[in-house]
Design an enzyme around this catalytic site. Structure first.
Site, short mmCIF file in Angstrom:
data_model
loop_
_atom_site.label_atom_id
_atom_site.label_comp_id
_atom_site.label_asym_id
_atom_site.label_seq_id
_atom_site.Cartn_x
_atom_site.Cartn_y
_atom_site.Cartn_z
N CYS A 136 3.70 -4.71 6.51
CA CYS A 136 3.25 -4.44 5.15
C CYS A 136 4.42 -4.00 4.27
CB CYS A 136 2.18 -3.35 5.14
SG CYS A 136 0.58 -3.91 5.76
N HIS A 169 0.83 -1.22 0.00
CA HIS A 169 0.00 0.00 0.00
C HIS A 169 0.86 1.26 0.00
CE1 HIS A 169 0.90 0.88 4.25
NE2 HIS A 169 0.65 -0.40 4.53
#
Length: 414
Positions: A340, A322
């Site tokens: 992440c 992201h």
């Protein structure tokens, strides 16, 4: 000399025609019983199921016998409304045929018996009967939904009832039909008693078509359980897209059909929250996700509450690729996330537009744990093909279940 072959051909043809003419009477339908239309063999054979009567118990074997009169059975076909042929065995004398497999429940069978009499003339009898429906049905939910996916997308089958017996599992597998164009080698794997995954030996070929259907409707799986109808599905496979993140080099390499088309600086999980190594499959995409640490057990100085854009999900525990504008200064240099893969907003928007569900996302050179095969997304490709084949009830060998991920050990990421 030039005309000899042609003369010989003419003479030969004349002799052949004459021979055929002389034998025409002997080969006529009046003297050759094999050329006659089959006679009604209803008085020569008996079937142990009543034609057109009340539905019969599918557990009762189908049996066809002769009544004498010098007739013998030459063939029996029993086909249900789905086109499935019932397996059977004919005696050497041709006086008895019996089924060697269970009939399907809740369907209609058409039975055609072929015979011949003492003169060799063919006879035939056809009848139909219905079988009683099963009281207990095994529902099968096939996945994913029909649509377009990447080359890493596994197929799934979710069962409504647990199936533990290996013979029953084999029945289920035989009834789950996978077809692809072009064809590839593949196998089912029993994740647990109610869940199966299917994948090829290698990724699906780019631009292939994959279809999955259940042929279990009415099929006897156990003494008290028969298969239910299920909706088939069709997948269209796109380009071969692989996103490979090197956690040590802080870089993501984006490949399409084997060609590198982009290299993106990234940051991955910091110590204590290291990103999992291994192959993952894109589960979905969300333009906006609010990520909060306290909802996943992260508090104190590590807690966060962030609006996140262009989020591509790869695990159910919260690992995404992201946009992370707050860590741009570290991207390409160090790992500072909670697991992440973060990149600039511009790069994340590009990644978001070029990735699709079922595409492959692989992490290498992380100090984190390995991606679990099951329970936290699709880690199926982390199972060696030899081991994967052992997860099938149709193949010999010991089935070693890869236990789903312990939810208490899942580390949420951002």
């Amino acid at each position: 000399m030039k005309h000899s072959p042609r003369l010989w051909t003419v003479i030969s043809s004349s002799v052949l025609v004459a021979s055929l003419g002389a034998g025409a009477t002997a080969c006529g339908s009046g003297d050759n019983p094999l050329s006659a239309r089959p006679y009604d063999a209803g008085d020569q054979v008996a079937i142990n199921q009543p034609s057109g009567g009340r539905p019969v118990d599918p557990k009762r074997p189908l049996e066809v016998t002769t009544k004498g009169h010098g007739a013998r059975i030459t063939d029996v076909t029993a086909v249900d409304t789905h086109g499935r042929r019932l397996a059977g065995e004919l005696s050497a004398k041709g006086d008895r045929w019996h089924s060697t497999a269970s009939m399907a429940a809740g369907t209609r069978y058409t039975v055609t018996v072929s015979t011949e009499n003492q003169r060799g003339a063919p006879g035939q009898r056809t009848m139909t009967f219905d079988t009683t429906p099963s009281k207990a049905l095994l529902q099968v939910k096939l996945g994913p939904q029909a649509g377009r996916y990447g080359v890493g997308q596994p197929l799934t089958a979710e069962l409504s009832e647990a199936v533990k017996d290996k013979a029953a599992r084999a029945v289920v597998e035989r009834g789950l039909v996978v077809e692809s164009s072009p064809g590839v080698e593949g196998a089912w794997y029993w994740v647990d008693d109610k869940t199966l995954h299917y994948r090829p030996k290698d990724y699906w070929p780019a631009h292939s078509t994959v279809s999955l259907r259940s042929n279990l409707e009415g099929v006897r799986i156990t003494d008290d359980l028969n298969g239910a109808a299920s909706k088939p599905l069709k997948l269209e496979i796109g380009d071969r897209v692989e996103a490979i993140t090197d956690a040590a080099a802080h870089s993501l390499t984006f490949k399409r059909n084997g060609e590198v088309i982009n290299t993106i600086p990234v940051t991955t999980g910091k110590p204590g929250f290291s990103t999992r190594n291994g192959v993952k499959v894109v589960l979905g995409k969300q333009y906006f996700v609010r990520m909060r640490g306290d909802t996943v057990g992260i508090g104190g100085s590590e807690n966060y509450d962030l609006p996140v854009y262009y989020a591509t999900r790869v695990t159910w525990s919260g690992e995404y690729v992201h946009a992370a504008p707050w860590s741009v200064g570290s991207q390409g240099y160090e790992n500072v996330s909670h697991g992440c893969t973060g990149m600039s907003t511009g790069n994340a928007a590009w990644f978001f537009e070029n990735i699709t569900e079922g595409d492959v996302v692989k992490v290498i050179n992380s100090i984190g744990e390995d991606m679990a095969p099951f329970g936290n997304g699709f880690g199926d490709w982390n199972v060696d093909w030899k081991d994967w084949r052992q997860g099938s009830a149709l193949l010999k060998g010991t089935h070693v279940n890869h236990n789903p991920v312990d939810q208490a050990r899942l580390r949420p990421q951002v």
